[in-house]
Design a protein around this motif. Structure first.
Motif, PDB file in Angstrom:
ATOM      1  N   LEU A 167       0.817  -1.413  -0.001  1.00  0.00           N
ATOM      2  CA  LEU A 167       0.178  -0.007   0.053  1.00  0.00           C
ATOM      3  C   LEU A 167       0.849   1.318   0.045  1.00  0.00           C
ATOM      4  O   LEU A 167       0.527   2.465  -0.684  1.00  0.00           O
ATOM      5  N   ASN A 168       2.054   1.176   0.717  1.00  0.00           N
ATOM      6  CA  ASN A 168       2.748   2.378   0.600  1.00  0.00           C
ATOM      7  C   ASN A 168       3.477   2.440  -0.709  1.00  0.00           C
ATOM      8  O   ASN A 168       3.411   3.696  -1.296  1.00  0.00           O
ATOM      9  N   GLN A 169       3.734   1.443  -1.569  1.00  0.00           N
ATOM     10  CA  GLN A 169       4.257   1.747  -2.684  1.00  0.00           C
ATOM     11  C   GLN A 169       3.292   2.324  -3.749  1.00  0.00           C
ATOM     12  O   GLN A 169       3.458   3.110  -4.567  1.00  0.00           O
ATOM     13  N   LEU A 170       1.724   1.527  -3.486  1.00  0.00           N
ATOM     14  CA  LEU A 170       0.766   2.234  -4.291  1.00  0.00           C
ATOM     15  C   LEU A 170       0.550   3.486  -3.990  1.00  0.00           C
ATOM     16  O   LEU A 170       0.378   4.392  -4.928  1.00  0.00           O
ATOM     17  N   TYR A 171       0.778   4.334  -2.911  1.00  0.00           N
ATOM     18  CA  TYR A 171       0.572   5.558  -2.496  1.00  0.00           C
ATOM     19  C   TYR A 171       1.841   6.149  -3.141  1.00  0.00           C
ATOM     20  O   TYR A 171       1.471   7.357  -3.819  1.00  0.00           O
ATOM     21  N   SER A 172       3.026   5.759  -3.162  1.00  0.00           N
ATOM     22  CA  SER A 172       3.993   6.443  -4.040  1.00  0.00           C
ATOM     23  C   SER A 172       3.776   6.504  -5.607  1.00  0.00           C
ATOM     24  O   SER A 172       4.087   7.542  -6.187  1.00  0.00           O
ATOM     25  N   ASN A 173       3.153   5.342  -5.832  1.00  0.00           N
ATOM     26  CA  ASN A 173       2.743   5.532  -7.466  1.00  0.00           C
ATOM     27  C   ASN A 173       1.704   6.667  -7.643  1.00  0.00           C
ATOM     28  O   ASN A 173       1.917   7.093  -8.777  1.00  0.00           O
ATOM     29  N   VAL A 174       0.700   6.673  -6.845  1.00  0.00           N
ATOM     30  CA  VAL A 174      -0.408   7.856  -6.806  1.00  0.00           C
ATOM     31  C   VAL A 174       0.455   9.044  -6.853  1.00  0.00           C
ATOM     32  O   VAL A 174       0.130  10.120  -7.828  1.00  0.00           O
ATOM     33  N   VAL A 175       1.463   9.446  -6.114  1.00  0.00           N
ATOM     34  CA  VAL A 175       2.196  10.815  -5.999  1.00  0.00           C
ATOM     35  C   VAL A 175       2.926  11.045  -7.143  1.00  0.00           C
ATOM     36  O   VAL A 175       2.762  12.035  -7.828  1.00  0.00           O
ATOM     37  N   TRP A 176       3.664   9.937  -7.866  1.00  0.00           N
ATOM     38  CA  TRP A 176       4.404   9.921  -9.069  1.00  0.00           C
ATOM     39  C   TRP A 176       3.634  10.101 -10.087  1.00  0.00           C
ATOM     40  O   TRP A 176       3.977  11.097 -10.892  1.00  0.00           O
ATOM     41  N   GLY A 177       2.276   9.473 -10.143  1.00  0.00           N
ATOM     42  CA  GLY A 177       1.566   9.957 -11.235  1.00  0.00           C
ATOM     43  C   GLY A 177       1.226  11.342 -11.429  1.00  0.00           C
ATOM     44  O   GLY A 177       0.841  11.828 -12.386  1.00  0.00           O
ATOM     45  N   LEU A 178       0.810  11.798 -10.382  1.00  0.00           N
ATOM     46  CA  LEU A 178       0.326  13.335  -9.911  1.00  0.00           C
ATOM     47  C   LEU A 178       1.314  14.077 -10.594  1.00  0.00           C
ATOM     48  O   LEU A 178       1.141  14.917 -11.303  1.00  0.00           O
ATOM     49  N   ARG A 179       2.767  13.887  -9.979  1.00  0.00           N
ATOM     50  CA  ARG A 179       3.935  14.705 -10.602  1.00  0.00           C
ATOM     51  C   ARG A 179       4.001  14.637 -12.053  1.00  0.00           C
ATOM     52  O   ARG A 179       4.339  15.743 -12.462  1.00  0.00           O
ATOM     53  N   GLY A 180       3.951  13.467 -12.663  1.00  0.00           N
ATOM     54  CA  GLY A 180       4.131  13.395 -14.031  1.00  0.00           C
ATOM     55  C   GLY A 180       3.159  13.963 -15.008  1.00  0.00           C
ATOM     56  O   GLY A 180       3.425  14.446 -16.176  1.00  0.00           O
ATOM     57  N   ASN A 181       1.903  14.218 -14.340  1.00  0.00           N
ATOM     58  CA  ASN A 181       0.689  14.734 -15.047  1.00  0.00           C
ATOM     59  C   ASN A 181       0.312  16.237 -14.861  1.00  0.00           C
ATOM     60  O   ASN A 181      -0.961  16.431 -15.068  1.00  0.00           O
ATOM     61  N   PHE A 182       1.284  16.663 -14.093  1.00  0.00           N
ATOM     62  CA  PHE A 182       0.774  18.112 -13.757  1.00  0.00           C
ATOM     63  C   PHE A 182       1.954  18.998 -14.106  1.00  0.00           C
ATOM     64  O   PHE A 182       2.655  19.685 -13.731  1.00  0.00           O
ATOM     65  N   VAL A 183       2.222  19.090 -15.637  1.00  0.00           N
ATOM     66  CA  VAL A 183       3.142  19.565 -16.207  1.00  0.00           C
ATOM     67  C   VAL A 183       2.354  20.879 -16.978  1.00  0.00           C
ATOM     68  O   VAL A 183       1.935  20.952 -17.811  1.00  0.00           O
ATOM     69  N   SER A 184       2.361  21.957 -16.088  1.00  0.00           N
ATOM     70  CA  SER A 184       1.630  23.150 -16.351  1.00  0.00           C
ATOM     71  C   SER A 184      -0.120  22.909 -16.594  1.00  0.00           C
ATOM     72  O   SER A 184      -0.709  23.598 -16.034  1.00  0.00           O
ATOM     73  N   VAL A 185      -0.490  21.928 -17.004  1.00  0.00           N
ATOM     74  CA  VAL A 185      -1.972  21.615 -17.264  1.00  0.00           C
ATOM     75  C   VAL A 185      -2.065  20.300 -16.498  1.00  0.00           C
ATOM     76  O   VAL A 185      -1.091  19.387 -16.620  1.00  0.00           O
ATOM     77  N   PRO A 186      -3.296  19.815 -16.045  1.00  0.00           N
ATOM     78  CA  PRO A 186      -3.592  18.428 -15.800  1.00  0.00           C
ATOM     79  C   PRO A 186      -3.720  17.467 -17.047  1.00  0.00           C
ATOM     80  O   PRO A 186      -4.504  17.779 -17.550  1.00  0.00           O
ATOM     81  N   THR A 187      -2.995  16.426 -16.879  1.00  0.00           N
ATOM     82  CA  THR A 187      -2.821  15.734 -18.163  1.00  0.00           C
ATOM     83  C   THR A 187      -3.449  14.428 -18.016  1.00  0.00           C
ATOM     84  O   THR A 187      -3.220  13.857 -16.800  1.00  0.00           O
ATOM     85  N   ASP A 188      -3.793  13.578 -19.090  1.00  0.00           N
ATOM     86  CA  ASP A 188      -4.017  12.106 -18.849  1.00  0.00           C
ATOM     87  C   ASP A 188      -2.728  11.537 -18.920  1.00  0.00           C
ATOM     88  O   ASP A 188      -2.979  10.464 -18.048  1.00  0.00           O
TER      89      ASP A 188
END
Length: 869
Positions: A416-437
């Motif tokens: 679950l801790n790794q899952l949460y890390s995956n959520v965080v990194w997914g957010l970081r990668g998809n907020f490059v100026s606009v929220p992207t898919d």
């Protein structure tokens, strides 16, 4: 016991940013360990132009309080001192400086400049623009106001200005173009000065969209706008005195990568051409894109075919930095991808994005980074390197919008801790100026449904509120401009296949319901009523004008995406799931109408409130008549149907809701606890189970390890969230579907369950003035810790089960100037700020582990489920 002010902010600007609002609302955040501390009054002292004024207000408000003084003027600087006085006689104070940006169009005298010719409908080679000017004496202060139609990177006298990358970012350029403000006084010198900027095509003129996509969507001429001022005088600005040249950047595209030739020098400078300045220049509240981390290589892999691949151990968004001087000749080619397949670089999910950088050797390589591209990758394949590649040759540079991290989660469960890390990194990668898919293939677009699903989680983990407020403004602008109340599927709006950018978008539920659902989600996090006020026309337009209705008021049967990427949908048809798409649309319609009634109440729109409440009641009757049998069965017997019916409160009685909850439980058990939901319902499936007495069933689904499940991705080595539940098949092969991203945040909406149910933290009212702290352990978890930086300060809950799961002990921190309702086991308390240690009796809500329902049992069936203890 102490009380301090840890942060003073203005609207949703990051600290130190130039303000684009003349009367910015002020907030202050608290720290310290004071118990039961409440603010009785506050005092704001404003020093400006040699004068000071003080304003004292008897109020407990400390978030977005009104600006008390006369409006700021363009370029004005002021010192703001905030003092909060407690009911107990204590006080806390903090002082910050603020500066206004250029608040009026007339403040701009600069034009735009560009190279004279750019060919249409092809990639534009970046160019360097420059202006030389002389200074006899150095000014004490100097500001550069700068932006580009495209992307820019600026220097003054050879020194880089600021730390922004991919500036000025991406907006709906028809309505606004962000500009940045920099203090450049330390970079000036007496004598000749040189202001330069590299300018690339970026989102302005670059290729965007599927397959070949479209170019030149907003313009054919990348251009720079810059105005350098010092002490009331313009020292340099973009005008007919500028020159341009080409250099070692041979090409730079967002999708395809950057080509750099270290052997090339600048060409001879030629006169630049003056273009009209864009009309809608704004100082943004969204934070800029910056380098936020540097990831060293974890392994060098030699593939079965003999290729060299650098593994960085984390799927990320950014580019590679060359750490060493590499001598030799020829061209080094670097291809980027998120996964390996059969031991080789897995590039098929990139579709028509090359994601390839090239560097011609022969000159300086140490410190080289691309300027105007970015990639989504974990692996980089390097060919043409003149020697064996070593781990210290490259560093992965992580880039994204640089907002403040506000939430954390950890537990006794490693996966679950790794899952949460995956959520965080997914957010970081998809907020490059606009929220992207997604950040890697020929797309990277602001899909509205993806953000709608993920916004409650995103707005907890990072302070995305300034960015999303501006993005929602773009949603509304695009929607209201094209008529019929329908927002585009993607914002900023680009032409999708078969459409022109100015076409009226088709009516589609869920995606368009971002207009109602997401403003309320952000309001819940921030308590910012002005956002609701700004989005009110957009909400009403969608509900009142955008939806084709039957006589009963429900959706007509038109194309819908439905529960997109339902795991039972075939790879080639992601909309063909288990649930009637029109049922999904009608469930969302009732939810949106109810939201509109709630927002109308907040805004004091009494007539609209009554109208929407009445409409919601009629629609509920129509929904029941259309989709619910006399005995309560919903026509689509799917997880999605019952999840939406429960989450959106579509039951007519408690008995019906209980029947639906029992049916959802049956479906989950029959499915051996695997996820059966797509984009429209996954955000709510665990929350619905937990809210209706099926907590252990929710935990059992969360801890499932076979596909489709959250922990299947973790078991398969994922470090970000996937687009499909089976983006990678158990065989290690990539899903054959065309849409197979390995960095898609929508299913990361599970973060809401981690924060609210496991961590037990949620807002009892918008803005977090009143807080609920009710951790609900389950599954095999024995402890967890969650924190969130509210607008008032940090709230946290750390709990542990003891005595063979018969007692729960929790340490809870409540921020100053708030109150909380605690439910720790059988202990229910109302508390104020401070640290509270509470112990209660705990009893698991049902058996563990819940058992699946299997009507046919054959040897080996028990192996079809892997539960991660």
């Amino acid at each position: 016991m102490s009380i301090i002010i840890t942060k003073v902010s203005f609207e949703h600007y990051e600290p130190g940013a130039a303000l684009g609002i003349a009367t910015p609302r002020i907030s202050w955040r608290f720290g310290g360990d004071a118990e039961n501390w409440e603010q009785a009054s506050y005092e704001i002292a404003i020093s400006r132009s040699g004068q000071s004024n003080s304003f004292k207000v008897e109020s407990s408000d400390s978030v977005l309080v009104p600006w008390p003084d006369k409006p700021l003027t363009s370029r004005e600087r002021a010192s703001i001192s905030v003092t909060a006085h407690g009911k107990d006689g204590s006080s806390a104070a903090a002082q910050v400086n603020v500066e206004a940006a250029l608040l009026q169009p007339a403040d701009w005298t600069a034009q735009a400049v560009s190279r004279p010719t750019y060919p249409d409908n092809v990639a534009k080679r970046p160019c360097l623009l420059r202006r030389r000017f002389a200074l006899e004496t150095l000014p004490k202060t100097a500001r550069l106001y700068i932006t580009a139609m495209g992307l820019y990177e600026a220097t003054l006298n050879g020194q880089r200005i600021g730390d922004h990358v991919l500036a000025p970012g991406w907006q709906s350029y028809s309505y606004r173009l962000a500009y940045q403000v920099f203090d450049v006084a330390p970079l000036l010198k007496e004598g000749t000065n040189e202001l330069c900027a590299w300018v690339g095509e970026g989102w302005w003129a670059g290729r965007l969209g599927f397959h070949t996509g479209a170019r030149d969507i907003w313009g054919t001429r990348p251009a720079l706008v810059a105005q350098l001022e010092a002490e009331g005088k313009v020292l340099a600005q973009t005008d007919d005195g500028w020159e341009w040249a080409e250099g070692p950047i041979v090409g730079s595209e967002l999708y395809d990568g950057e080509a750099f030739d270290t052997t090339l020098s600048l060409t001879a400078f030629k006169p630049a051409e003056v273009l009209p300045r864009p009309l809608h220049l704004v100082a943004p509240q969204a934070p800029p894109v910056r380098r936020t981390a540097h990831i060293p290589a974890s392994e060098i892999i030699i593939t079965p075919s003999g290729k060299t691949i650098v593994d960085f151990g984390q799927n990320l968004v950014g580019w590679l930095r060359w750490n060493n001087q590499v001598d030799g000749t020829g061209t080094v080619t670097i291809r980027h991808a998120e996964v390996l397949e059969h031991g080789e670089l897995g590039t098929r999910p990139l579709r028509f994005a090359d994601a390839t950088d090239t560097v011609v050797l022969g000159g300086k390589t140490e410190g080289h980074e691309p300027k105007f591209t970015f990639h989504g990758f974990r692996y980089a394949e390097v060919t043409g390197f003149p020697r064996a590649v070593e781990k210290d040759d490259f560093t992965a540079v992580v880039v994204h919008s640089d907002f403040e991290r506000t939430a954390h989660f950890e537990s006794s469960h490693k996966e679950l801790n790794q899952l949460y890390s995956n959520v965080v990194w997914g957010l970081r990668g998809n907020f490059v100026s606009v929220p992207t898919d997604c950040p890697q293939r020929d797309e990277r677009l602001g899909w509205t449904a993806d953000l709608m699903a993920f916004a409650p989680t995103a707005s907890m983990i990072y302070d995305v509120n300034g960015l999303l407020s501006e993005w929602l403004g773009d949603v509304a602008a695009e929607q209201l401009d094209y008529g019929k109340g329908r927002p585009p599927f993607v914002v900023p709006n680009i032409p999708l296949p078969g459409q022109a950018r100015t076409d009226t978008p088709p009516p589609v539920a869920v995606w368009s319901d971002v207009t109602t659902i997401t403003p309320l989600d952000i309001y819940t996090t921030t308590g910012d009523v002005s956002l609701l006020r700004d989005q009110w026309r957009s909400m009403k337009a969608w509900i009142d004008e955008g939806i084709p209705r039957t006589d009963a008021g429900l959706w007509k049967r038109v194309f819908q995406f439905g529960d997109w990427l339902d795991p039972r949908a075939p790879p080639e048809d992601a909309a063909n799931g288990m649930t009637d798409p029109t049922l999904v649309a009608d469930a969302y319609l009732i939810h949106s109408v109810r939201i509109a009634a709630k927002v109308a109440l907040v805004l004091g729109q009494e007539e609209d409130q009554r109208r929407y409440e009445s409409e919601a009641a009629r629609l509920l009757d129509a929904f029941q008549a259309e989709y619910v049998s006399p005995k309560g069965r919903i026509t689509s017997d799917s997880q999605c149907a019952y999840v939406l019916a429960l989450q959106f409160r579509l039951a007519k009685s408690e008995e019906q809701a209980e029947f639906w909850a029992a049916t959802l439980e049956r479906l989950v058990r029959q499915g051996i606890f695997k996820v059966g939901t797509g984009f429209a319902s996954t955000p709510f499936v665990l929350l619905a189970l937990a809210a209706h007495g099926r907590l252990q069933v929710a935990y059992r689904m969360l801890q499932e390890g076979e596909c489709p499940s959250w922990l299947y991705q973790v078991k398969m080595g994922a470090t970000t969230m996937w687009e499909r539940w089976n983006s990678m098949l158990p065989s290690g092969e990539i899903n054959p579907g065309e849409m197979t991203s390995f960095n898609h945040y929508a299913f990361g909406s599970v973060g809401a369950f981690l924060h609210q149910v496991i961590g037990g933290i949620r807002a009892l009212e918008p803005g977090w003035k009143r807080i609920a702290i009710h951790p609900r352990p389950g599954g095999t978890l024995t402890d967890a810790a969650t924190s969130f930086t509210t607008p008032y300060g940090e709230v946290s809950c750390r709990w542990v089960l003891k005595g063979e799961r018969t007692r729960i002990e929790a340490t809870v921190v409540v921020p100053p100037n708030t109150t909380a309702e605690l439910m720790i086991g059988d202990q229910k308390l109302a508390v104020g700020s401070g640290t509270h240690r509470v112990e209660g009796v705990w009893k698991d809500e049902s058996e563990w582990p819940p058992q699946p329902i299997s009507y046919f049992h054959f040897p080996g069936d028990e192996k079809k489920s892997t539960f991660v203890p």
